[in-house]
Design a protein around this motif. Sequence first.
Motif, PDB file in Angstrom:
ATOM      1  N   ASN A  12      50.053 100.405  37.246  1.00  0.00           N
ATOM      2  CA  ASN A  12      49.485  99.273  37.971  1.00  0.00           C
ATOM      3  C   ASN A  12      50.387  98.040  37.922  1.00  0.00           C
ATOM      4  O   ASN A  12      50.111  97.070  37.218  1.00  0.00           O
ATOM      5  CB  ASN A  12      48.084  98.942  37.465  1.00  0.00           C
ATOM      6  CG  ASN A  12      47.325  98.121  38.491  1.00  0.00           C
ATOM      7  OD1 ASN A  12      47.914  97.488  39.360  1.00  0.00           O
ATOM      8  ND2 ASN A  12      46.011  98.138  38.388  1.00  0.00           N
ATOM      9  N   PHE A  28      50.809  95.610  39.839  1.00  0.00           N
ATOM     10  CA  PHE A  28      50.218  94.327  40.226  1.00  0.00           C
ATOM     11  C   PHE A  28      49.493  93.663  39.058  1.00  0.00           C
ATOM     12  O   PHE A  28      49.699  92.491  38.780  1.00  0.00           O
ATOM     13  CB  PHE A  28      49.268  94.513  41.411  1.00  0.00           C
ATOM     14  CG  PHE A  28      49.969  95.066  42.619  1.00  0.00           C
ATOM     15  CD1 PHE A  28      50.829  94.273  43.362  1.00  0.00           C
ATOM     16  CD2 PHE A  28      49.792  96.379  42.992  1.00  0.00           C
ATOM     17  CE1 PHE A  28      51.504  94.781  44.454  1.00  0.00           C
ATOM     18  CE2 PHE A  28      50.451  96.903  44.093  1.00  0.00           C
ATOM     19  CZ  PHE A  28      51.312  96.094  44.825  1.00  0.00           C
ATOM     20  N   VAL A  29      48.657  94.410  38.368  1.00  0.00           N
ATOM     21  CA  VAL A  29      47.877  93.851  37.262  1.00  0.00           C
ATOM     22  C   VAL A  29      48.725  93.656  36.017  1.00  0.00           C
ATOM     23  O   VAL A  29      48.649  92.617  35.362  1.00  0.00           O
ATOM     24  CB  VAL A  29      46.655  94.755  36.944  1.00  0.00           C
ATOM     25  CG1 VAL A  29      45.943  94.299  35.684  1.00  0.00           C
ATOM     26  CG2 VAL A  29      45.703  94.782  38.124  1.00  0.00           C
ATOM     27  N   ASN A  30      49.554  94.623  35.685  1.00  0.00           N
ATOM     28  CA  ASN A  30      50.277  94.574  34.414  1.00  0.00           C
ATOM     29  C   ASN A  30      51.595  93.809  34.454  1.00  0.00           C
ATOM     30  O   ASN A  30      52.032  93.310  33.422  1.00  0.00           O
ATOM     31  CB  ASN A  30      50.549  95.997  33.910  1.00  0.00           C
ATOM     32  CG  ASN A  30      49.267  96.726  33.572  1.00  0.00           C
ATOM     33  OD1 ASN A  30      48.302  96.125  33.117  1.00  0.00           O
ATOM     34  ND2 ASN A  30      49.244  98.018  33.813  1.00  0.00           N
ATOM     35  N   ASP A  31      52.233  93.740  35.602  1.00  0.00           N
ATOM     36  CA  ASP A  31      53.554  93.113  35.646  1.00  0.00           C
ATOM     37  C   ASP A  31      53.592  91.829  36.486  1.00  0.00           C
ATOM     38  O   ASP A  31      54.177  90.841  36.076  1.00  0.00           O
ATOM     39  CB  ASP A  31      54.591  94.111  36.180  1.00  0.00           C
ATOM     40  CG  ASP A  31      54.782  95.282  35.233  1.00  0.00           C
ATOM     41  OD1 ASP A  31      54.881  95.046  34.016  1.00  0.00           O
ATOM     42  OD2 ASP A  31      54.817  96.427  35.701  1.00  0.00           O
ATOM     43  N   TRP A  32      52.997  91.839  37.664  1.00  0.00           N
ATOM     44  CA  TRP A  32      53.113  90.680  38.549  1.00  0.00           C
ATOM     45  C   TRP A  32      52.093  89.587  38.235  1.00  0.00           C
ATOM     46  O   TRP A  32      52.441  88.422  38.191  1.00  0.00           O
ATOM     47  CB  TRP A  32      52.964  91.102  40.008  1.00  0.00           C
ATOM     48  CG  TRP A  32      54.111  91.932  40.496  1.00  0.00           C
ATOM     49  CD1 TRP A  32      55.212  92.324  39.797  1.00  0.00           C
ATOM     50  CD2 TRP A  32      54.265  92.478  41.798  1.00  0.00           C
ATOM     51  NE1 TRP A  32      56.040  93.084  40.574  1.00  0.00           N
ATOM     52  CE2 TRP A  32      55.482  93.200  41.824  1.00  0.00           C
ATOM     53  CE3 TRP A  32      53.497  92.446  42.941  1.00  0.00           C
ATOM     54  CZ2 TRP A  32      55.941  93.857  42.932  1.00  0.00           C
ATOM     55  CZ3 TRP A  32      53.959  93.111  44.060  1.00  0.00           C
ATOM     56  CH2 TRP A  32      55.166  93.805  44.058  1.00  0.00           C
ATOM     57  N   LYS A  33      50.835  89.958  38.036  1.00  0.00           N
ATOM     58  CA  LYS A  33      49.786  88.957  37.826  1.00  0.00           C
ATOM     59  C   LYS A  33      50.050  88.056  36.617  1.00  0.00           C
ATOM     60  O   LYS A  33      49.936  86.838  36.745  1.00  0.00           O
ATOM     61  CB  LYS A  33      48.427  89.661  37.699  1.00  0.00           C
ATOM     62  CG  LYS A  33      47.258  88.715  37.642  1.00  0.00           C
ATOM     63  CD  LYS A  33      45.949  89.499  37.601  1.00  0.00           C
ATOM     64  CE  LYS A  33      44.785  88.541  37.450  1.00  0.00           C
ATOM     65  NZ  LYS A  33      43.528  89.298  37.301  1.00  0.00           N
ATOM     66  N   PRO A  34      50.413  88.586  35.441  1.00  0.00           N
ATOM     67  CA  PRO A  34      50.658  87.689  34.293  1.00  0.00           C
ATOM     68  C   PRO A  34      51.822  86.721  34.518  1.00  0.00           C
ATOM     69  O   PRO A  34      51.873  85.669  33.901  1.00  0.00           O
ATOM     70  CB  PRO A  34      50.993  88.648  33.138  1.00  0.00           C
ATOM     71  CG  PRO A  34      50.497  89.976  33.567  1.00  0.00           C
ATOM     72  CD  PRO A  34      50.522  89.988  35.051  1.00  0.00           C
ATOM     73  N   LYS A  35      52.741  87.061  35.393  1.00  0.00           N
ATOM     74  CA  LYS A  35      53.921  86.216  35.634  1.00  0.00           C
ATOM     75  C   LYS A  35      53.807  85.411  36.930  1.00  0.00           C
ATOM     76  O   LYS A  35      54.747  84.710  37.299  1.00  0.00           O
ATOM     77  CB  LYS A  35      55.171  87.098  35.702  1.00  0.00           C
ATOM     78  CG  LYS A  35      55.447  87.880  34.442  1.00  0.00           C
ATOM     79  CD  LYS A  35      56.612  88.811  34.641  1.00  0.00           C
ATOM     80  CE  LYS A  35      56.787  89.735  33.469  1.00  0.00           C
ATOM     81  NZ  LYS A  35      57.776  90.772  33.715  1.00  0.00           N
ATOM     82  N   PHE A  36      52.686  85.513  37.610  1.00  0.00           N
ATOM     83  CA  PHE A  36      52.550  84.958  38.964  1.00  0.00           C
ATOM     84  C   PHE A  36      52.903  83.472  39.038  1.00  0.00           C
ATOM     85  O   PHE A  36      53.614  83.033  39.933  1.00  0.00           O
ATOM     86  CB  PHE A  36      51.128  85.192  39.496  1.00  0.00           C
ATOM     87  CG  PHE A  36      50.969  84.789  40.921  1.00  0.00           C
ATOM     88  CD1 PHE A  36      51.469  85.596  41.943  1.00  0.00           C
ATOM     89  CD2 PHE A  36      50.338  83.606  41.266  1.00  0.00           C
ATOM     90  CE1 PHE A  36      51.336  85.227  43.257  1.00  0.00           C
ATOM     91  CE2 PHE A  36      50.199  83.223  42.595  1.00  0.00           C
ATOM     92  CZ  PHE A  36      50.694  84.053  43.593  1.00  0.00           C
TER      93      PHE A  36
END
Length: 170
Positions: A156, A158-166
């Motif tokens: 995932n 989107f949830v694990n890599d992109w969202k926390p760094k958004f």
Amino acid sequence: IFNDRFFVPFKLTAKNRTSVILGKESMLTLVFTFEDGEGNAPVEKDALMRVLSTGEKRAFYILNIIFEVEARNKAKQETIFVIDDIADSFDYKNKYAIIQYLKEIAAELFFNQIILTHNFDFFRTVNSRFVPYANCLMVSNGSAGIVMSQATGIKNVFVNDWKPKFFKDP
């Protein structure tokens, strides 16, 4: 092993298995039987190769690999296998048969594997079945040259890599 795991329109039998086991003959003779659901018929290897799909031909190639792996396994011969996009051209049943076989090879203490792939689905499946996340690496080519780094986005993205760094990483 081959007949039990792979789904192809032919079955394989060893014609002179007993003679080879008893040492009367040195080379195993394979017999191919074409099966189409309505019946079966013996077929010569050359004729079989002419009618098989690309994936089925690759499954046949894996048969040769299985012989070598099993011989090394019996001898407990320390081996590093470099496996490069082995599951391309396969349907899902055969792709998962390959993954299961790679998993079994990985369980042997004297076998090591380097698995290379461009197929992200295969990559994620191998990770979820038997390759620890810490051993999953990605290679990229950029201005700094060729770089090998810890894989990201396996589960995932989107949830694990992109969202926390958004809000932190443009």
